[in-house]
Design a protein around this motif. Structure first.
Motif, PDB file in Angstrom:
ATOM      1  N   PHE A 145      -7.133  -0.299  -3.080  1.00 23.73           N
ATOM      2  CA  PHE A 145      -6.569  -1.232  -2.448  1.00 23.73           C
ATOM      3  C   PHE A 145      -7.631  -1.976  -1.842  1.00 23.73           C
ATOM      4  O   PHE A 145      -6.932  -3.178  -1.440  1.00 23.73           O
ATOM      5  CB  PHE A 145      -5.535  -0.689  -1.296  1.00 23.73           C
ATOM      6  CG  PHE A 145      -4.550  -1.390  -0.758  1.00 23.73           C
ATOM      7  CD1 PHE A 145      -3.425  -1.725  -1.402  1.00 23.73           C
ATOM      8  CD2 PHE A 145      -4.488  -2.171   0.544  1.00 23.73           C
ATOM      9  CE1 PHE A 145      -2.668  -2.736  -0.817  1.00 23.73           C
ATOM     10  CE2 PHE A 145      -3.612  -2.839   1.412  1.00 23.73           C
ATOM     11  CZ  PHE A 145      -2.511  -3.219  -0.199  1.00 23.73           C
ATOM     12  N   PRO A 187      -5.065   5.267  -9.838  1.00 24.02           N
ATOM     13  CA  PRO A 187      -5.851   6.218  -8.923  1.00 24.02           C
ATOM     14  C   PRO A 187      -5.788   8.510  -9.377  1.00 24.02           C
ATOM     15  O   PRO A 187      -7.099   8.854  -9.494  1.00 24.02           O
ATOM     16  CB  PRO A 187      -4.872   6.458  -7.535  1.00 24.02           C
ATOM     17  CG  PRO A 187      -4.453   4.830  -7.928  1.00 24.02           C
ATOM     18  CD  PRO A 187      -3.991   4.986  -8.792  1.00 24.02           C
ATOM     19  N   ASN A 188      -4.900   8.322 -10.172  1.00 19.89           N
ATOM     20  CA  ASN A 188      -4.516   9.915 -10.803  1.00 19.89           C
ATOM     21  C   ASN A 188      -5.503   9.925 -11.780  1.00 19.89           C
ATOM     22  O   ASN A 188      -5.301  11.757 -12.406  1.00 19.89           O
ATOM     23  CB  ASN A 188      -3.199  10.380 -10.483  1.00 19.89           C
ATOM     24  CG  ASN A 188      -2.570  10.935  -9.492  1.00 19.89           C
ATOM     25  OD1 ASN A 188      -2.101   9.646  -8.735  1.00 19.89           O
ATOM     26  ND2 ASN A 188      -3.192  11.531  -8.964  1.00 19.89           N
ATOM     27  N   TRP A 229      -7.185  11.907  -5.503  1.00 19.43           N
ATOM     28  CA  TRP A 229      -6.476  10.752  -5.550  1.00 19.43           C
ATOM     29  C   TRP A 229      -6.369   9.698  -4.253  1.00 19.43           C
ATOM     30  O   TRP A 229      -6.804   7.903  -4.888  1.00 19.43           O
ATOM     31  CB  TRP A 229      -4.767  10.952  -6.372  1.00 19.43           C
ATOM     32  CG  TRP A 229      -4.127  10.654  -5.613  1.00 19.43           C
ATOM     33  CD1 TRP A 229      -4.105  13.017  -5.415  1.00 19.43           C
ATOM     34  CD2 TRP A 229      -3.205  10.143  -4.652  1.00 19.43           C
ATOM     35  NE1 TRP A 229      -3.270  12.268  -4.272  1.00 19.43           N
ATOM     36  CE2 TRP A 229      -2.276  11.394  -3.329  1.00 19.43           C
ATOM     37  CE3 TRP A 229      -3.264   9.034  -4.168  1.00 19.43           C
ATOM     38  CZ2 TRP A 229      -1.663  10.973  -2.661  1.00 19.43           C
ATOM     39  CZ3 TRP A 229      -1.980   8.827  -3.214  1.00 19.43           C
ATOM     40  CH2 TRP A 229      -1.384   9.844  -2.462  1.00 19.43           C
ATOM     41  N   GLN A 230      -6.503   9.611  -3.220  1.00 22.00           N
ATOM     42  CA  GLN A 230      -6.095   8.582  -1.915  1.00 22.00           C
ATOM     43  C   GLN A 230      -7.141   8.168  -1.957  1.00 22.00           C
ATOM     44  O   GLN A 230      -7.596   7.269  -1.692  1.00 22.00           O
ATOM     45  CB  GLN A 230      -6.203   9.250  -0.766  1.00 22.00           C
ATOM     46  CG  GLN A 230      -4.897   9.950  -0.876  1.00 22.00           C
ATOM     47  CD  GLN A 230      -4.782  11.636   0.262  1.00 22.00           C
ATOM     48  OE1 GLN A 230      -5.269  11.735   1.901  1.00 22.00           O
ATOM     49  NE2 GLN A 230      -3.483  12.542   0.574  1.00 22.00           N
ATOM     50  N   TYR A 235      -9.012   7.093  -4.208  1.00 17.27           N
ATOM     51  CA  TYR A 235      -9.384   5.878  -5.536  1.00 17.27           C
ATOM     52  C   TYR A 235      -8.401   4.965  -5.307  1.00 17.27           C
ATOM     53  O   TYR A 235      -8.394   3.402  -4.993  1.00 17.27           O
ATOM     54  CB  TYR A 235      -9.173   6.562  -6.525  1.00 17.27           C
ATOM     55  CG  TYR A 235     -11.123   6.905  -6.996  1.00 17.27           C
ATOM     56  CD1 TYR A 235     -11.463   6.555  -6.951  1.00 17.27           C
ATOM     57  CD2 TYR A 235     -10.880   8.739  -7.182  1.00 17.27           C
ATOM     58  CE1 TYR A 235     -12.974   7.671  -6.998  1.00 17.27           C
ATOM     59  CE2 TYR A 235     -12.047   9.489  -7.269  1.00 17.27           C
ATOM     60  CZ  TYR A 235     -13.015   8.568  -7.103  1.00 17.27           C
ATOM     61  OH  TYR A 235     -14.174   9.608  -7.306  1.00 17.27           O
ATOM     62  N   LEU A 236      -7.500   5.410  -4.511  1.00 16.88           N
ATOM     63  CA  LEU A 236      -6.396   4.296  -3.923  1.00 16.88           C
ATOM     64  C   LEU A 236      -7.426   3.601  -2.687  1.00 16.88           C
ATOM     65  O   LEU A 236      -6.694   2.466  -3.158  1.00 16.88           O
ATOM     66  CB  LEU A 236      -4.666   5.231  -3.823  1.00 16.88           C
ATOM     67  CG  LEU A 236      -4.046   3.962  -2.723  1.00 16.88           C
ATOM     68  CD1 LEU A 236      -3.710   3.225  -3.998  1.00 16.88           C
ATOM     69  CD2 LEU A 236      -2.817   4.568  -2.515  1.00 16.88           C
ATOM     70  N   ALA A 260       1.532   7.150  -6.179  1.00 22.01           N
ATOM     71  CA  ALA A 260       0.026   7.602  -7.408  1.00 22.01           C
ATOM     72  C   ALA A 260       0.565   9.158  -6.417  1.00 22.01           C
ATOM     73  O   ALA A 260       0.131  10.406  -7.563  1.00 22.01           O
ATOM     74  CB  ALA A 260      -1.126   6.911  -6.169  1.00 22.01           C
ATOM     75  N   LEU A 273       1.976   1.544  -3.275  1.00 22.14           N
ATOM     76  CA  LEU A 273       1.056   2.697  -4.897  1.00 22.14           C
ATOM     77  C   LEU A 273       0.663   3.837  -3.942  1.00 22.14           C
ATOM     78  O   LEU A 273       0.614   4.567  -4.912  1.00 22.14           O
ATOM     79  CB  LEU A 273      -0.507   1.419  -4.347  1.00 22.14           C
ATOM     80  CG  LEU A 273       0.067   0.415  -4.749  1.00 22.14           C
ATOM     81  CD1 LEU A 273      -1.075  -0.677  -4.847  1.00 22.14           C
ATOM     82  CD2 LEU A 273       0.163  -0.069  -6.168  1.00 22.14           C
ATOM     83  N   THR A 274       0.632   4.058  -2.648  1.00 21.08           N
ATOM     84  CA  THR A 274       0.934   5.676  -2.187  1.00 21.08           C
ATOM     85  C   THR A 274       1.506   6.379  -2.817  1.00 21.08           C
ATOM     86  O   THR A 274       2.138   7.476  -3.425  1.00 21.08           O
ATOM     87  CB  THR A 274       1.254   5.149  -0.354  1.00 21.08           C
ATOM     88  OG1 THR A 274      -0.340   4.417  -0.372  1.00 21.08           O
ATOM     89  CG2 THR A 274       0.566   7.312  -0.632  1.00 21.08           C
ATOM     90  N   LEU A 331       1.099  -1.204  -0.115  1.00 20.62           N
ATOM     91  CA  LEU A 331       0.068   0.176  -0.045  1.00 20.62           C
ATOM     92  C   LEU A 331       0.995   1.408  -0.255  1.00 20.62           C
ATOM     93  O   LEU A 331       0.328   2.441  -0.800  1.00 20.62           O
ATOM     94  CB  LEU A 331      -0.447  -0.096   1.248  1.00 20.62           C
ATOM     95  CG  LEU A 331      -1.939   1.510   1.373  1.00 20.62           C
ATOM     96  CD1 LEU A 331      -3.047   1.750   0.384  1.00 20.62           C
ATOM     97  CD2 LEU A 331      -2.377   1.172   2.688  1.00 20.62           C
TER      98      LEU A 331
END
Length: 199
Positions: free
Chosen positions: A180, A157-158, A172-173, A175-176, A96, A92-93, A89
Motif C-alpha cells: 500500500f 501479501p499472503n 501478511w500484514q 507485506y500489505l 488478504a 485489500l485488508t 486499504l
C-alpha cells in the motif's frame, strides 16, 4: 422465472457447515478431497451433501461464490466511505485476511462450473475499479495505478508470506503495508510498463 425459496433454518445451517467443511478439506487435501471426508467433517451424511450440491464441481463453485460474495459485500459498503484511500486499504485488508484464513487458490484449477461465478466476479471487478478510481481522484494512490493492478495485488501479501516456513499468521500484514505504501503518490517514480488489460 421465480426466485428460489429461502432455505429452512436447519437446511441453511447445514449448507453453511458444508461450505466451511469443504473449504477446510480442500485447503488441506487439495481437489482430491472426497465428498465422504467433507460430510464427515461437517457432521452430516453424504446424502445431505448431495441434497445441497449435485456434484463436487457444484460444491467448489459454491465455495468460490461464497468468497466472492464476502468481498462484494465489503467492497460495496466501502464505496460509500468518506475516505477513499482508507476504503481501498480496508478492502485489500479484507481480501488478504480472507486468503489467510484458508488458501483456496487451488480452486481456480477446477474451472468455473457455475455461470454465476463469472457474473459475481465481474461485479467484484467493477467494485474494485470504482474503489481505485475514487482513491486516485482523491490523490490517495498514484495516478498510474489501475483497477487491474489492484486485482492482481489482492492476493500478493499472503502469496509472499507463504514462502516463509512457520510464518506468523499475521505476516501478511507487513507485506500489505509495503504494497500500500508503494501505491501512494508521494515519491512515486513512473512505472516501467503499462498496466494489463482490465479483467
Amino acid at each position: 422465472m421465480t426466485s428460489p425459496r429461502p432455505l429452512r433454518t436447519d437446511a441453511a445451517r447445514n449448507r453453511r457447515r458444508l461450505l466451511a467443511a469443504a473449504a477446510d478439506e480442500f485447503a488441506e487435501r487439495g481437489l482430491d478431497a472426497s465428498v465422504a471426508d467433507i460430510a464427515r467433517r461437517a457432521g452430516v451424511g453424504k446424502g445431505t451433501v448431495f441434497r445441497h450440491f449435485a456434484t463436487k464441481d457444484d460444491l467448489i463453485a459454491a465455495i468460490v461464490l461464497d468468497r466472492i460474495d464476502e468481498l462484494n459485500t465489503a467492497g460495496e459498503r466501502l464505496l460509500k466511505a468518506a475516505d477513499p484511500g482508507a476504503a481501498l486499504l480496508e478492502f485489500l485488508t479484507v481480501a488478504a485476511h480472507q486468503r489467510q484464513q484458508r488458501d483456496l487458490s487451488l480452486l481456480h484449477a477446477a474451472g468455473e462450473p457455475a455461470a454465476e461465478v463469472g457474473r459475481v466476479r465481474a461485479r467484484m471487478f467493477h467494485t474494485v475499479h470504482t474503489l481505485v478510481d475514487r482513491a486516485r481522484e482523491h490523490g490517495a494512490v498514484r495516478a498510474d495505478v489501475t483497477g487491474a493492478d489492484i486485482i492482481l495485488l489482492m492476493c500478493a501479501p499472503n502469496y509472499v508470506a507463504g514462502y516463509v516456513p512457520d510464518a506468523s499468521p499475521d505476516l501478511w500484514q507487513r507485506y500489505l503495508a509495503i504494497i500500500f505504501d508503494g501505491l501512494r503518490p508521494e515519491g512515486a517514480h513512473p512505472l516501467p510498463h503499462p498496466p494489463p488489460p482490465s479483467p
